[in-house]
Structure formats: structure tokens, C-alpha cells
Design an enzyme around this catalytic site. Sequence first.
Site, PDB file in Angstrom:
ATOM      1  N   GLU A  99       0.828  -1.208   0.000  1.00  0.00           N
ATOM      2  CA  GLU A  99       0.000   0.000   0.000  1.00  0.00           C
ATOM      3  C   GLU A  99       0.866   1.263   0.000  1.00  0.00           C
ATOM      4  O   GLU A  99       2.000   1.242   0.491  1.00  0.00           O
ATOM      5  CB  GLU A  99      -0.888   0.011   1.258  1.00  0.00           C
ATOM      6  CG  GLU A  99      -2.338  -0.326   0.981  1.00  0.00           C
ATOM      7  CD  GLU A  99      -3.080   0.792   0.244  1.00  0.00           C
ATOM      8  OE1 GLU A  99      -2.492   1.466  -0.620  1.00  0.00           O
ATOM      9  OE2 GLU A  99      -4.264   0.996   0.554  1.00  0.00           O
ATOM     10  N   ASP A 100       0.310   2.331  -0.513  1.00  0.00           N
ATOM     11  CA  ASP A 100       1.008   3.617  -0.449  1.00  0.00           C
ATOM     12  C   ASP A 100       0.913   4.222   0.946  1.00  0.00           C
ATOM     13  O   ASP A 100       1.875   4.704   1.499  1.00  0.00           O
ATOM     14  CB  ASP A 100       0.439   4.602  -1.498  1.00  0.00           C
ATOM     15  CG  ASP A 100      -1.081   4.680  -1.497  1.00  0.00           C
ATOM     16  OD1 ASP A 100      -1.742   3.920  -0.748  1.00  0.00           O
ATOM     17  OD2 ASP A 100      -1.616   5.496  -2.260  1.00  0.00           O
ATOM     18  N   ASP A 103      -4.401   4.874   6.278  1.00  0.00           N
ATOM     19  CA  ASP A 103      -5.049   6.060   6.834  1.00  0.00           C
ATOM     20  C   ASP A 103      -6.095   5.566   7.847  1.00  0.00           C
ATOM     21  O   ASP A 103      -5.761   5.290   8.993  1.00  0.00           O
ATOM     22  CB  ASP A 103      -5.652   6.813   5.643  1.00  0.00           C
ATOM     23  CG  ASP A 103      -6.255   8.149   6.008  1.00  0.00           C
ATOM     24  OD1 ASP A 103      -5.875   8.705   7.035  1.00  0.00           O
ATOM     25  OD2 ASP A 103      -7.108   8.649   5.246  1.00  0.00           O
ATOM     26  N   PHE A 152      -2.992  15.688   4.488  1.00  0.00           N
ATOM     27  CA  PHE A 152      -3.233  15.046   3.202  1.00  0.00           C
ATOM     28  C   PHE A 152      -2.008  15.238   2.318  1.00  0.00           C
ATOM     29  O   PHE A 152      -1.575  16.363   2.077  1.00  0.00           O
ATOM     30  CB  PHE A 152      -4.482  15.605   2.524  1.00  0.00           C
ATOM     31  CG  PHE A 152      -4.910  14.757   1.369  1.00  0.00           C
ATOM     32  CD1 PHE A 152      -5.649  13.593   1.579  1.00  0.00           C
ATOM     33  CD2 PHE A 152      -4.548  15.097   0.076  1.00  0.00           C
ATOM     34  CE1 PHE A 152      -6.024  12.786   0.515  1.00  0.00           C
ATOM     35  CE2 PHE A 152      -4.915  14.293  -0.996  1.00  0.00           C
ATOM     36  CZ  PHE A 152      -5.657  13.136  -0.774  1.00  0.00           C
ATOM     37  N   ARG A 165       0.647  12.672  -8.847  1.00  0.00           N
ATOM     38  CA  ARG A 165       1.216  11.344  -8.605  1.00  0.00           C
ATOM     39  C   ARG A 165       2.675  11.274  -9.052  1.00  0.00           C
ATOM     40  O   ARG A 165       3.467  10.518  -8.513  1.00  0.00           O
ATOM     41  CB  ARG A 165       0.437  10.276  -9.385  1.00  0.00           C
ATOM     42  CG  ARG A 165      -0.978  10.030  -8.900  1.00  0.00           C
ATOM     43  CD  ARG A 165      -1.530   8.791  -9.595  1.00  0.00           C
ATOM     44  NE  ARG A 165      -2.968   8.652  -9.470  1.00  0.00           N
ATOM     45  CZ  ARG A 165      -3.587   8.081  -8.433  1.00  0.00           C
ATOM     46  NH1 ARG A 165      -2.877   7.627  -7.429  1.00  0.00           N
ATOM     47  NH2 ARG A 165      -4.895   7.976  -8.394  1.00  0.00           N
TER      48      ARG A 165
HETATM   49  P1  IMP Z   1      -7.643   3.914   4.209  1.00  0.00           P
HETATM   50  O1  IMP Z   1      -8.559   2.865   3.641  1.00  0.00           O
HETATM   51  O2  IMP Z   1      -8.382   5.051   4.831  1.00  0.00           O
HETATM   52  O3  IMP Z   1      -6.555   3.357   5.101  1.00  0.00           O
HETATM   53  O4  IMP Z   1      -6.977   4.675   3.009  1.00  0.00           O
HETATM   54  C1  IMP Z   1      -6.274   4.077   2.117  1.00  0.00           C
HETATM   55  C2  IMP Z   1      -6.196   4.815   0.805  1.00  0.00           C
HETATM   56  O5  IMP Z   1      -6.660   6.171   0.827  1.00  0.00           O
HETATM   57  C3  IMP Z   1      -4.751   4.894   0.465  1.00  0.00           C
HETATM   58  O6  IMP Z   1      -4.346   3.723  -0.173  1.00  0.00           O
HETATM   59  C4  IMP Z   1      -4.697   6.096  -0.443  1.00  0.00           C
HETATM   60  O7  IMP Z   1      -4.968   5.694  -1.757  1.00  0.00           O
HETATM   61  C5  IMP Z   1      -5.789   6.992   0.063  1.00  0.00           C
HETATM   62  N1  IMP Z   1      -5.217   8.038   0.933  1.00  0.00           N
HETATM   63  C6  IMP Z   1      -5.273   8.115   2.278  1.00  0.00           C
HETATM   64  N2  IMP Z   1      -4.629   9.207   2.746  1.00  0.00           N
HETATM   65  C7  IMP Z   1      -4.147   9.834   1.656  1.00  0.00           C
HETATM   66  C8  IMP Z   1      -3.358  11.033   1.475  1.00  0.00           C
HETATM   67  O8  IMP Z   1      -2.961  11.759   2.424  1.00  0.00           O
HETATM   68  N3  IMP Z   1      -3.062  11.355   0.191  1.00  0.00           N
HETATM   69  C9  IMP Z   1      -3.455  10.609  -0.873  1.00  0.00           C
HETATM   70  N4  IMP Z   1      -4.175   9.482  -0.751  1.00  0.00           N
HETATM   71  C10 IMP Z   1      -4.522   9.103   0.506  1.00  0.00           C
HETATM   72 MG    MG Z   2      -3.929   3.236  -1.952  1.00  0.00          MG
END
Ligand code: IMP
Ligand code: MG
Length: 181
Positions: A99-100, A103, A152, A165
Site C-alpha cells: 500500500e502507499d 489512513d 493530506f 502522482r
Molecule cells: P484507508 O482505507 O483510509 O486506510 O486509506 C487508504 C487509501 O486512501 C490509500 O491507499 C490512499 O490511496 C488513500 N489516501 C489516504 N490518505 C491519503 C493522502 O494523504 N493522500 C493521498 N491518498 C490518501
Molecule cells: Mg492506496
Amino acid sequence: MNSDIEKVLVSEKEIDETIQRLGKELTQEYRDKNPLFVCVLRGAAMFMMDLVKSLDFKMEYDFMDVSSYGGENTITTGDVRIIKDLDTPVRDRDVVIVEDIIDTGYTLDRLVELFESRHAKSIKMVSFLDKPARRVKHVDVDYIGVKIPDEFVVGYGMDYDEHYRNLPYVGVLKPEVYTTK
Ligand code: IMP
Ligand code: MG
């Protein structure tokens, strides 16, 4: 594009050092396991392509696209949809989800559940960034690159409304970029 960035959170040098460290850790764990690395599109693609070059063992990789929120919305709904599934069966495989950023935790939580239901042999996770302040679902991420504050971020694969990106580092956008759209 650079002029839209307020500050750099993770520089190219720090990205490189992080990749090298994670590559060594993963090589210790997976050198004899022929693991399947699963890249979560699209944000993790750049990280994944750098990461796999730092791995010194036989492995395979595949891609999956999920979405929890789209467009300009920066708040997740917790509703994770599969947009593109894997082409590779995960049954009896050692799976590493790439994963990138983690969050809220909804995406990784959902993927672990999915691969468990498909009878993966083991499931571990590597996330380039970790934003612990916003966690809703508790997820044990096994390998973490860099912990960041609750902001963010864009760049190094991560987008705001599909842009930024291609920045080679991770940064925070200037507030006016959000407000003048
Ligand atoms: P989660 O499901 O809330 O853990 O979020 C996961 C996905 O939300 C990540 O894989 C990102 O693609 C996107 N995401 C969450 N925070 C950010 C951010 O600060 N910038 C860009 N994408 C984000
Ligand atoms: Mg992602």
C-alpha cells in the site's frame, strides 16, 4: 506543479533509504517463499516498482484496484469496492499487500479479509506511509516505511484528484490549491 507544494514531507533521499531498509527486512522473511506481492492501485504503484527492485529473491507480483473514495473527496466512507481483481490465485500463497498509505485502515482490513477467505497461506502488509492519527480500523501493518502527521499528502504515486502522482517526493499541497478549484 512544484509550486503547488507547501512543504516536502518525505524527500527523494529518504524514500530511497526507506526502500533499501524495507527491501532488506523483506528479503530476510521471504527469501525462500516465492511470495505474491499485491500492489493496491493506483497510489502504491510507484512504491511497489521501487520496492521490488530492492528484493533479492524469487517472487511474483500482481495488481488490484480498489476504491474507498473518489474524485476530490478526501474523506473515506469505509466502503471499499474492488474495481480490478487479481489475475493470480492466492490459495496457499504467502501474500504481501503493498500500500502507499494506511489512513483509516479500511482498505487493508478489507483486503486481509478477502485474502483470508481465498485461503492465502499467510498475509502480511507493507505500507510506504502510515498516518496513525486517523485510524478507525485496527490493522497490524508488518512493514512500515515512514510515519507521517495527519495531513493530506501527494506525490510518489499519491494523488489529489488524480494529479501530483508523478512528483518524485511526498509533499503537502498549499491550502489554496484545494480552495481555488
Ligand atoms: P484507508 O482505507 O483510509 O486506510 O486509506 C487508504 C487509501 O486512501 C490509500 O491507499 C490512499 O490511496 C488513500 N489516501 C489516504 N490518505 C491519503 C493522502 O494523504 N493522500 C493521498 N491518498 C490518501
Ligand atoms: Mg492506496
